[in-house]
Design a protein around this motif. Structure first.
Motif, mmCIF file in Angstrom:
data_model
loop_
_atom_site.group_PDB
_atom_site.id
_atom_site.type_symbol
_atom_site.label_atom_id
_atom_site.label_comp_id
_atom_site.label_asym_id
_atom_site.label_seq_id
_atom_site.Cartn_x
_atom_site.Cartn_y
_atom_site.Cartn_z
ATOM 1 N N ARG A 210 0.836 -1.196 0.000
ATOM 2 C CA ARG A 210 0.000 0.000 0.000
ATOM 3 C C ARG A 210 0.875 1.251 0.000
ATOM 4 O O ARG A 210 1.357 1.685 1.039
ATOM 5 N N LYS A 211 1.053 1.824 -1.160
ATOM 6 C CA LYS A 211 1.949 2.977 -1.312
ATOM 7 C C LYS A 211 1.469 4.159 -0.467
ATOM 8 O O LYS A 211 2.292 4.897 0.122
ATOM 9 N N ASP A 212 0.164 4.379 -0.382
ATOM 10 C CA ASP A 212 -0.348 5.519 0.371
ATOM 11 C C ASP A 212 -0.002 5.415 1.853
ATOM 12 O O ASP A 212 0.401 6.402 2.490
ATOM 13 N N ILE A 213 -0.105 4.213 2.416
ATOM 14 C CA ILE A 213 0.206 4.013 3.837
ATOM 15 C C ILE A 213 1.701 4.160 4.085
ATOM 16 O O ILE A 213 2.127 4.768 5.080
ATOM 17 N N PHE A 214 2.501 3.626 3.185
ATOM 18 C CA PHE A 214 3.946 3.765 3.320
ATOM 19 C C PHE A 214 4.350 5.239 3.235
ATOM 20 O O PHE A 214 5.191 5.715 4.013
ATOM 21 N N ASP A 215 3.761 5.971 2.303
ATOM 22 C CA ASP A 215 4.083 7.401 2.152
ATOM 23 C C ASP A 215 3.704 8.180 3.412
ATOM 24 O O ASP A 215 4.479 9.024 3.892
ATOM 25 N N ASN A 216 2.526 7.902 3.949
ATOM 26 C CA ASN A 216 2.074 8.611 5.144
ATOM 27 C C ASN A 216 2.960 8.311 6.352
ATOM 28 O O ASN A 216 3.093 9.149 7.258
ATOM 29 N N GLY B 289 -5.841 1.881 -7.123
ATOM 30 C CA GLY B 289 -5.012 3.075 -7.194
ATOM 31 C C GLY B 289 -4.113 3.281 -5.996
ATOM 32 O O GLY B 289 -3.220 4.134 -6.030
ATOM 33 N N LEU B 290 -4.324 2.494 -4.930
ATOM 34 C CA LEU B 290 -3.547 2.679 -3.698
ATOM 35 C C LEU B 290 -2.352 1.734 -3.605
ATOM 36 O O LEU B 290 -1.473 1.935 -2.772
ATOM 37 N N TRP B 291 -2.324 0.711 -4.460
ATOM 38 C CA TRP B 291 -1.290 -0.312 -4.378
ATOM 39 C C TRP B 291 -0.157 -0.067 -5.375
ATOM 40 O O TRP B 291 -0.340 0.582 -6.400
ATOM 41 N N ILE C 295 6.478 -4.748 -21.352
ATOM 42 C CA ILE C 295 7.277 -3.846 -20.523
ATOM 43 C C ILE C 295 6.497 -2.592 -20.139
ATOM 44 O O ILE C 295 6.589 -2.096 -19.007
ATOM 45 N N ASN C 296 5.728 -2.068 -21.072
ATOM 46 C CA ASN C 296 5.028 -0.792 -20.838
ATOM 47 C C ASN C 296 3.610 -0.970 -20.313
ATOM 48 O O ASN C 296 2.874 0.016 -20.191
ATOM 49 N N TYR C 297 3.236 -2.209 -19.993
ATOM 50 C CA TYR C 297 1.875 -2.440 -19.507
ATOM 51 C C TYR C 297 1.679 -1.789 -18.144
ATOM 52 O O TYR C 297 2.417 -2.049 -17.193
ATOM 53 N N SER C 298 0.678 -0.923 -18.063
ATOM 54 C CA SER C 298 0.372 -0.247 -16.789
ATOM 55 C C SER C 298 -1.014 -0.673 -16.321
ATOM 56 O O SER C 298 -1.857 -1.080 -17.115
ATOM 57 N N GLY D 159 -2.089 2.339 -9.510
ATOM 58 C CA GLY D 159 -1.797 3.747 -9.765
ATOM 59 C C GLY D 159 -1.146 3.964 -11.117
ATOM 60 O O GLY D 159 -0.325 4.864 -11.272
ATOM 61 N N ASN D 160 -1.543 3.150 -12.113
ATOM 62 C CA ASN D 160 -0.982 3.205 -13.467
ATOM 63 C C ASN D 160 0.524 2.933 -13.498
ATOM 64 O O ASN D 160 1.227 3.347 -14.425
ATOM 65 N N GLN D 161 1.011 2.238 -12.502
ATOM 66 C CA GLN D 161 2.409 1.804 -12.505
ATOM 67 C C GLN D 161 2.628 0.834 -13.670
ATOM 68 O O GLN D 161 1.754 0.019 -14.003
ATOM 69 N N LYS D 162 3.794 0.878 -14.274
ATOM 70 C CA LYS D 162 4.147 -0.067 -15.335
ATOM 71 C C LYS D 162 4.561 -1.391 -14.692
ATOM 72 O O LYS D 162 5.743 -1.712 -14.562
#
Length: 433
Positions: free
Chosen positions: A158-164, A286-288, A360-363, A368-371
């Protein structure tokens, strides 16, 4: 003049007859196409969907036949008794069977693979080197299955939790993973869930270190310091409240913990995303993010593998050449290796497909539209090896009983837990079947 007119009429009549005969002949040909049914059994409905689409495409390349595709999903536990029974009976088996990786050991017993499955080795030929993974479906030097997915393991978080929490990602090492986990533990959050009754996470960590359960000759290789090291990480993680222990990893309690932001990550293969995470926690879209696994040591492998399905052709098939051509089209062409990832998210095993820009470019919006294609590609190219054994299934059961559960519940230390499993497995192998 009359003779000329009669001659013209005669010629015209002959031409009409020729035209009508041609139409009749064409009609007869079109209605006399040989009807062929190609059947398949698998435990995974995504394979049914994928093969159905590819089968329809492939059929257009053989207009001389009228194909019917009988592709069926059978629940996992029902599939293997059904397959093995029909193979033993000599009738009733499908043309194609998707053999899940841990079930292949059943086909190694009593030489079932050799007697009932088609040896694909000569059919694969020189194409073998174009692909990453044949070992799990190889027995006595012969290949019996074409892999459905590489199943590279990554860390979902969870990128949002890590960022916070002010945590920098990606996490580079398992030491950093523990350090970060202690910080989140103080907030009542866990870095990942771990099954206390399943070998999955232990095997992922063991194989990441290039540990082998069995070698190419079928020898047991579990008596290995890397096995103790992998189990120690799990035990310490549970004790320090970094890893959330559960006996229902694939069930509701785990997904409830994800929804409640109690568990904020998992280290699992590619199929975890499409099969379990997205369907069960859709509201967290979008949060992962995903990243390579933390390294055990600098420069070490950053991935593992767990899962896979090898598609085999049974000797009961009446059209082996056509069935192989269909399987080859679906699974061994670059275009369809790419399509498999784009359509059902199972990662390619073909090196050329792994490097394709569409992969490679698959998002993915869920991440969160990460590739994510680039992350999985980097992971896949660090592939660990997994050799099979006729004792594979029994070995996993012993590991669960003698190692995983007692170690993660504090009843055995990791070293003793591994030693106990080794002893039990060696006794089993000495006894034979």
């Amino acid at each position: 003049m009359k003779i000329k007119k009669d001659f013209k009429k005669l010629v015209g009549g002959v031409l009409v007859l020729i035209f009508l005969f041609s139409l009749f002949s064409l009609s007869t040909v079109s209605f006399s196409k040989e009807k062929i049914t190609i059947s398949m059994w698998t435990h995974d409905n995504l394979y049914v969907e994928f093969f159905t689409r590819r089968g329809k495409e492939w059929a257009t390349k053989h207009p001389e036949y009228k194909f019917k595709f009988d592709f069926v999903r059978i629940p996992y536990e029902q599939l293997w008794p059904k397959v093995l029974t029909t193979l033993a009976a000599g009738a009733g088996a499908p043309d194609l069977v998707g053999i899940e990786i841990s079930a292949f050991s059943r086909f190694m017993k009593h030489n079932i693979a050799e007697t009932a499955l088609v040896d694909l080795t000569p059919l694969i030929g020189e194409e073998k080197d174009k692909f990453l993974r044949w070992e799990p479906y190889t027995f006595k030097g012969k290949i019996y299955g074409v892999e459905s997915a590489f199943c590279p393991v990554v860390y979902y978080y969870r990128k949002d939790i890590f960022d916070n929490a002010g945590i920098k990602t990606p996490i580079e090492s398992w030491d950093d993973f523990v350090r970060v986990g202690q910080k989140l533990s103080a907030q009542g959050k866990y870095m990942a869930a771990v099954a206390t009754n399943d070998v999955t996470h232990f095997m992922e960590l063991f194989m990441q270190q290039e540990g082998l359960l069995f070698d190419e000759e079928g020898n047991l290789c579990l008596d290995d310091p890397r096995a103790v090291k992998a189990l120690r990480l799990l035990v310490d993680g549970v004790e320090k409240k970094i890893l959330w222990p559960t006996t229902d990893f694939y069930g509701a309690p785990h997904f409830a913990a994800l929804k409640e932001n109690k568990v904020v990550g998992d280290f699992m293969p590619d199929w975890w995303s499409v099969y379990l995470l997205k369907p069960n926690v859709p509201e967290q879209k979008g949060l992962w993010k995903i990243q390579l696994l933390p390294a055990w040591e600098k420069g070490g492998k950053r991935t593992s593998t767990w899962g896979g399905t090898g598609f085999a052709i049974t000797k009961q098939s009446k059209h082996v050449d056509l069935v192989w051509d269909c399987l080859h089209y679906a699974y061994m062409t670059k275009e369809n290796q790419v399509k498999r990832f784009l359509e059902i998210q199972y990662f390619p095993t073909m090196i050329e497909a792994i490097k394709d820009p569409r992969v490679i470019n698959y998002s993915d919006p869920y991440y969160g539209n990460q590739k994510i294609g680039a992350v999985f590609a980097e992971a896949a190219l660090q592939k660990p090896i997994q050799w099979q054994s006729p004792y594979w299934s029994e070995t996993l059961n012993i590991l669960n009983r003698e190692t995983i559960t007692p170690a993660l519940t504090g009843k055995k230390n990791p070293k003793q837990a591994i030693e106990d499993a080794v002893n039990k497995i060696e006794v089993l192998m000495r006894k034979g079947f």
